[in-house]
Design a protein around this motif. Sequence first.
Motif, PDB file in Angstrom:
ATOM      1  N   LYS A  52      23.917   7.256  24.057  1.00 14.70           N
ATOM      2  CA  LYS A  52      25.211   7.544  24.182  1.00 14.70           C
ATOM      3  C   LYS A  52      26.052   6.207  23.239  1.00 14.70           C
ATOM      4  O   LYS A  52      25.610   5.390  23.698  1.00 14.70           O
ATOM      5  CB  LYS A  52      25.958   7.871  25.163  1.00 14.70           C
ATOM      6  CG  LYS A  52      25.686   9.290  25.846  1.00 14.70           C
ATOM      7  CD  LYS A  52      26.536   9.320  27.202  1.00 14.70           C
ATOM      8  CE  LYS A  52      26.447  10.871  27.788  1.00 14.70           C
ATOM      9  NZ  LYS A  52      27.032  10.754  28.969  1.00 14.70           N
ATOM     10  N   LEU A  53      27.154   6.644  22.690  1.00 15.28           N
ATOM     11  CA  LEU A  53      27.949   5.441  22.118  1.00 15.28           C
ATOM     12  C   LEU A  53      28.762   4.955  23.145  1.00 15.28           C
ATOM     13  O   LEU A  53      29.508   5.505  24.099  1.00 15.28           O
ATOM     14  CB  LEU A  53      28.842   6.254  21.208  1.00 15.28           C
ATOM     15  CG  LEU A  53      29.652   5.036  20.519  1.00 15.28           C
ATOM     16  CD1 LEU A  53      29.365   4.600  19.099  1.00 15.28           C
ATOM     17  CD2 LEU A  53      31.124   5.934  19.998  1.00 15.28           C
ATOM     18  N   ARG A  54      28.661   3.628  23.450  1.00 14.03           N
ATOM     19  CA  ARG A  54      29.432   2.959  24.369  1.00 14.03           C
ATOM     20  C   ARG A  54      30.575   2.514  23.804  1.00 14.03           C
ATOM     21  O   ARG A  54      30.712   1.489  22.770  1.00 14.03           O
ATOM     22  CB  ARG A  54      28.608   1.675  25.000  1.00 14.03           C
ATOM     23  CG  ARG A  54      27.381   2.266  25.688  1.00 14.03           C
ATOM     24  CD  ARG A  54      26.410   0.966  26.233  1.00 14.03           C
ATOM     25  NE  ARG A  54      27.152  -0.006  26.819  1.00 14.03           N
ATOM     26  CZ  ARG A  54      27.624  -0.468  28.054  1.00 14.03           C
ATOM     27  NH1 ARG A  54      27.358   0.781  28.761  1.00 14.03           N
ATOM     28  NH2 ARG A  54      28.113  -1.308  28.394  1.00 14.03           N
ATOM     29  N   LEU A  55      31.723   3.147  24.061  1.00 10.34           N
ATOM     30  CA  LEU A  55      33.060   2.764  23.319  1.00 10.34           C
ATOM     31  C   LEU A  55      34.006   1.940  24.235  1.00 10.34           C
ATOM     32  O   LEU A  55      34.019   2.303  25.501  1.00 10.34           O
ATOM     33  CB  LEU A  55      33.499   4.150  23.013  1.00 10.34           C
ATOM     34  CG  LEU A  55      34.976   4.213  22.447  1.00 10.34           C
ATOM     35  CD1 LEU A  55      34.902   3.446  21.072  1.00 10.34           C
ATOM     36  CD2 LEU A  55      35.591   5.565  22.367  1.00 10.34           C
ATOM     37  N   ARG A 113      28.660  12.924  24.087  1.00  8.79           N
ATOM     38  CA  ARG A 113      28.066  11.914  23.090  1.00  8.79           C
ATOM     39  C   ARG A 113      28.468  10.297  23.257  1.00  8.79           C
ATOM     40  O   ARG A 113      27.983   9.360  22.677  1.00  8.79           O
ATOM     41  CB  ARG A 113      28.064  12.158  21.769  1.00  8.79           C
ATOM     42  CG  ARG A 113      27.485  13.871  21.770  1.00  8.79           C
ATOM     43  CD  ARG A 113      27.822  14.117  20.093  1.00  8.79           C
ATOM     44  NE  ARG A 113      27.085  13.293  19.352  1.00  8.79           N
ATOM     45  CZ  ARG A 113      27.468  13.447  17.908  1.00  8.79           C
ATOM     46  NH1 ARG A 113      28.482  14.356  17.602  1.00  8.79           N
ATOM     47  NH2 ARG A 113      27.171  12.431  17.118  1.00  8.79           N
ATOM     48  N   MET A 114      29.516  10.205  24.178  1.00  6.73           N
ATOM     49  CA  MET A 114      30.035   8.561  24.198  1.00  6.73           C
ATOM     50  C   MET A 114      30.330   8.469  25.705  1.00  6.73           C
ATOM     51  O   MET A 114      30.640   9.121  26.483  1.00  6.73           O
ATOM     52  CB  MET A 114      31.019   8.210  23.236  1.00  6.73           C
ATOM     53  CG  MET A 114      32.275   9.368  23.624  1.00  6.73           C
ATOM     54  SD  MET A 114      33.424   8.781  22.275  1.00  6.73           S
ATOM     55  CE  MET A 114      34.802   9.819  22.935  1.00  6.73           C
ATOM     56  N   ASP A 115      30.276   7.153  25.990  1.00  5.87           N
ATOM     57  CA  ASP A 115      30.840   6.563  27.382  1.00  5.87           C
ATOM     58  C   ASP A 115      32.085   5.570  27.080  1.00  5.87           C
ATOM     59  O   ASP A 115      31.831   4.669  26.353  1.00  5.87           O
ATOM     60  CB  ASP A 115      29.800   5.865  27.958  1.00  5.87           C
ATOM     61  CG  ASP A 115      28.696   6.783  28.743  1.00  5.87           C
ATOM     62  OD1 ASP A 115      29.213   7.946  29.174  1.00  5.87           O
ATOM     63  OD2 ASP A 115      27.510   6.421  28.921  1.00  5.87           O
ATOM     64  N   ASP A 152      29.005  -0.485  21.624  1.00  3.69           N
ATOM     65  CA  ASP A 152      28.761   0.050  20.498  1.00  3.69           C
ATOM     66  C   ASP A 152      29.984  -0.350  19.551  1.00  3.69           C
ATOM     67  O   ASP A 152      29.832  -0.927  18.602  1.00  3.69           O
ATOM     68  CB  ASP A 152      28.360   1.160  20.562  1.00  3.69           C
ATOM     69  CG  ASP A 152      26.867   1.216  21.103  1.00  3.69           C
ATOM     70  OD1 ASP A 152      25.878   0.893  20.653  1.00  3.69           O
ATOM     71  OD2 ASP A 152      26.647   2.182  21.982  1.00  3.69           O
ATOM     72  N   ILE A 211      35.955   8.296  15.163  1.00  4.70           N
ATOM     73  CA  ILE A 211      34.912   8.440  15.994  1.00  4.70           C
ATOM     74  C   ILE A 211      33.804   9.367  15.779  1.00  4.70           C
ATOM     75  O   ILE A 211      32.509   8.936  16.055  1.00  4.70           O
ATOM     76  CB  ILE A 211      35.772   8.794  17.309  1.00  4.70           C
ATOM     77  CG1 ILE A 211      36.530   7.661  17.846  1.00  4.70           C
ATOM     78  CG2 ILE A 211      34.566   9.301  18.415  1.00  4.70           C
ATOM     79  CD1 ILE A 211      37.619   8.277  19.002  1.00  4.70           C
ATOM     80  N   LEU A 223      29.881   8.168  15.701  1.00  3.21           N
ATOM     81  CA  LEU A 223      28.885   8.722  16.412  1.00  3.21           C
ATOM     82  C   LEU A 223      27.559   9.272  15.624  1.00  3.21           C
ATOM     83  O   LEU A 223      26.486   9.258  16.339  1.00  3.21           O
ATOM     84  CB  LEU A 223      29.518  10.115  17.087  1.00  3.21           C
ATOM     85  CG  LEU A 223      30.416   9.694  18.248  1.00  3.21           C
ATOM     86  CD1 LEU A 223      31.061  11.213  18.735  1.00  3.21           C
ATOM     87  CD2 LEU A 223      29.577   9.251  19.640  1.00  3.21           C
TER      88      LEU A 223
END
Length: 184
Positions: free
Chosen positions: A11-14, A42-44, A61, A166, A170
């Motif tokens: 997962k993308l770490r945002l 798909r992200m956190d 990320d 975004i 991703l």
Amino acid sequence: MSSPQMEPSKKLRLATVWLDGCSGCHMSLLDIDERLAAVAGRMDIVYSPIVDTRVYPEAVDVCLVEGAVSTQEDVEKLLTIRKNTRLVVSFGDCAVTANVPGMRNRFKLQDVLSRAYLENVTHLPRIPGNDIPALFDTVRPVHAFIDVDLFLPGCPPPADAIFSTIAALLEDRIPDLTGMVRFG
């Protein structure tokens, strides 16, 4: 991207950060509405004013940095972000150019403080001391202090441009924002 690529299954770490600005960019981020929910799996979001995290984490990320730089506290936050983030995005005109907060650069800091805290106040006028971080004499954009990987202009950037950014990140690619954004 010039930075190391993200693992496909990860997962993308945002992270998002708000420095000296109005929070309009974060409001525009929320204007993505249901599209944000569609990519949420798909992200956190690991750090943001919209989540309850106090310490900036390692191995982020992407970080969207909103706002201009007005204090040493802002600079220290940026240095931490750059050290722990693969890709830093200047998010909105304040981060990209110093925009509205930078309007005070034409004036002496003491004059600005006097106008804001003494002349335009009717109840308990006083210039804050230790209540707030000490302001720099001038406001500057994010890239004056750290390397920035991507610029997302707009005041605020349109929700469609934020979502396109975004979505591209991703997929581990640089977004093409041609025709989607402008300054101001």
